[in-house]
Design an enzyme around this catalytic site. Structure first.
Site, short mmCIF file in Angstrom:
data_model
loop_
_atom_site.label_atom_id
_atom_site.label_comp_id
_atom_site.label_asym_id
_atom_site.label_seq_id
_atom_site.Cartn_x
_atom_site.Cartn_y
_atom_site.Cartn_z
N ILE A 102 -21.35 4.94 -9.25
CA ILE A 102 -21.86 3.80 -9.99
C ILE A 102 -21.08 3.57 -11.27
O ILE A 102 -20.90 2.42 -11.71
CB ILE A 102 -23.37 3.97 -10.29
CG1 ILE A 102 -23.93 2.71 -10.93
CG2 ILE A 102 -23.62 5.19 -11.17
CD1 ILE A 102 -23.76 1.46 -10.12
N ASP A 189 -31.05 4.43 -8.37
CA ASP A 189 -31.97 5.55 -8.27
C ASP A 189 -31.21 6.86 -8.16
O ASP A 189 -30.04 6.88 -7.75
CB ASP A 189 -32.85 5.41 -7.03
CG ASP A 189 -32.04 5.58 -5.75
OD1 ASP A 189 -31.98 6.71 -5.21
OD2 ASP A 189 -31.43 4.59 -5.29
N GLY A 331 -26.83 4.92 -2.74
CA GLY A 331 -27.81 4.76 -3.81
C GLY A 331 -27.11 4.61 -5.15
O GLY A 331 -26.02 4.06 -5.24
N GLU A 332 -27.78 5.05 -6.22
CA GLU A 332 -27.26 4.98 -7.59
C GLU A 332 -27.22 3.56 -8.14
O GLU A 332 -26.95 3.37 -9.32
CB GLU A 332 -25.84 5.58 -7.70
CG GLU A 332 -25.73 7.03 -7.26
CD GLU A 332 -24.31 7.55 -7.36
OE1 GLU A 332 -23.43 6.82 -7.87
OE2 GLU A 332 -24.06 8.70 -6.93
N GLY A 333 -27.42 2.55 -7.30
CA GLY A 333 -27.21 1.17 -7.71
C GLY A 333 -25.85 0.64 -7.33
O GLY A 333 -25.46 -0.44 -7.77
#
Length: 366
Positions: A102, A189, A331-333
């Protein structure tokens, strides 16, 4: 600063749909742009939605922020992930040092990265000397609701009070950032085991079969996938969450970071700012927010479609079409951040392209 609502109920009651008048005006301008009618496809839709949200035909996105909600999960004790639980805290440290996926994407789109510790088990400690060396574009907020949720296969993941606290924490943080000028959010997240509560939330709210909702998460094998489905089924059967009551669902089978993401989405709708959601976990947060207030969808963009099978089911239920579909599941955005670049391009198209009339004036025709 903004006036802090005194309750989640007051937040929900204050959210209104986007004014369709501005979207209609934006469609009229789209039709005048120097190209065959709607030749740039979905970019027109994204730009027009932003015009509706911002109530202007001159939308600008000068400040973007990715909010990564982090939390640990008691259900991780049941072996539902391919990674140990201490990876959650290690990844939070990595975000702050700029070394995660991210961070790489956020640098490319000029977005800040804020990590919010809604409930990881370790206490993140960075000595002042090291803190001074860190890039100020990566920040952390310690907002622990608890040190990890309880094991939902045995007891409720959290209390109702903690569920509301997690949502209001996300709401408050996003609201404060909006007050400082942030115009576009992405939700991310971090939390080992969090595809398990996310899939469980989807199964309950959507009433979808477990087999359609549950995927391999961090890459578990067939045997562990069967076990993961069993743990979700056991949790739902034990607690019987009420699909119409978002806080009941969140408290029984959810996660602190999922509640925090729901709060960010509610803040976007409350303050009329767009939010780009990421994959399965972010969309579980959107399901919670949508159950509280269906109007939030007017302010939400789906960044991408995850490889997790349940994510597509969630998006169909919410009637959200993802901007990207790249086979991602990190994930992570990360998917939301990539989509922010597409949204930037939609704004540039809408605000910087000439109309046919402007072209004719330029070349001296009438």
């Amino acid at each position: 600063m903004y006036n802090q609502p005194n309750s989640l109920e007051s937040v929900v009651k204050s959210i209104v749909p986007v004014d369709q008048t501005w979207i209609d005006k934006a469609k009229e301008r789209s039709a005048q742009l120097l190209m065959p009618y709607r030749a740039l496809g979905k970019l027109h839709v994204y730009a027009e939605k932003l015009c509706g949200i911002y109530k202007t035909l001159s939308p600008k996105i000068n400040r973007k922020s990715v909010i990564i909600m982090a939390g640990d999960h008691g259900v991780a004790q049941e072996g539902v992930s391919a990674y140990p639980q201490d990876v959650t805290g290690a990844m939070v440290q990595t975000f702050l040092h700029g070394g995660a996926g991210i961070n790489a994407f956020a640098r490319k789109i000029n977005a800040d990265v804020w990590v919010v510790d809604t409930g990881i088990i370790p206490d993140i400690q960075i000595n002042p000397h090291e803190l001074a060396k860190l890039d100020k574009k990566y920040q952390i907020r310690i907002e622990k609701v608890g040190k990890g949720t309880a094991n939902m296969t045995k007891v409720p993941a959290m209390t109702l009070e903690q569920a509301e606290q997690s949502v209001m924490t996300g709401f408050r943080i996003a609201s404060e950032m909006i007050a400082t000028g942030v115009e576009l959010f992405a939700t991310g997240d971090m939390g080992i085991g969090n595809t398990t509560p996310s899939a469980a939330i989807g199964a309950v709210i959507i009433q979808a079969p477990i087999d359609k909702m549950v995927g391999r998460g961090t890459g578990i094998d067939d045997e562990r996938l069967v076990h993961k489905k069993k743990m979700i089924t056991q949790s739902i059967s034990l607690h019987q969450p009420d699909r119409t009551n978002a806080l009941d669902v969140l408290s029984k089978i959810g996660g602190f970071e999922i509640g925090g993401i729901a709060g960010v989405i509610l803040a976007g709708a409350y303050h009329q700012r767009p939010v780009v959601i990421d994959g399965l976990i972010s969309t579980a947060g959107a399901l919670i927010a949508h159950t509280l207030c269906p109007h939030i969808l007017d302010y939400v963009f789906s960044g991408h479609c995850s490889e997790e099978p349940g994510h597509q089911v969630m998006l169909q239920y919410l009637n959200l079409e993802p901007i990207l579909n790249l086979g991602m599941r990190l994930g992570e955005g990360t998917g939301a951040a990539l989509a922010m670049g597409i949204i930037d391009s939609a704004v540039a198209m809408f605000t910087e392209m000439m109309t046919f009339d402007q072209m004719y004036q330029m070349v001296g025709h009438t």
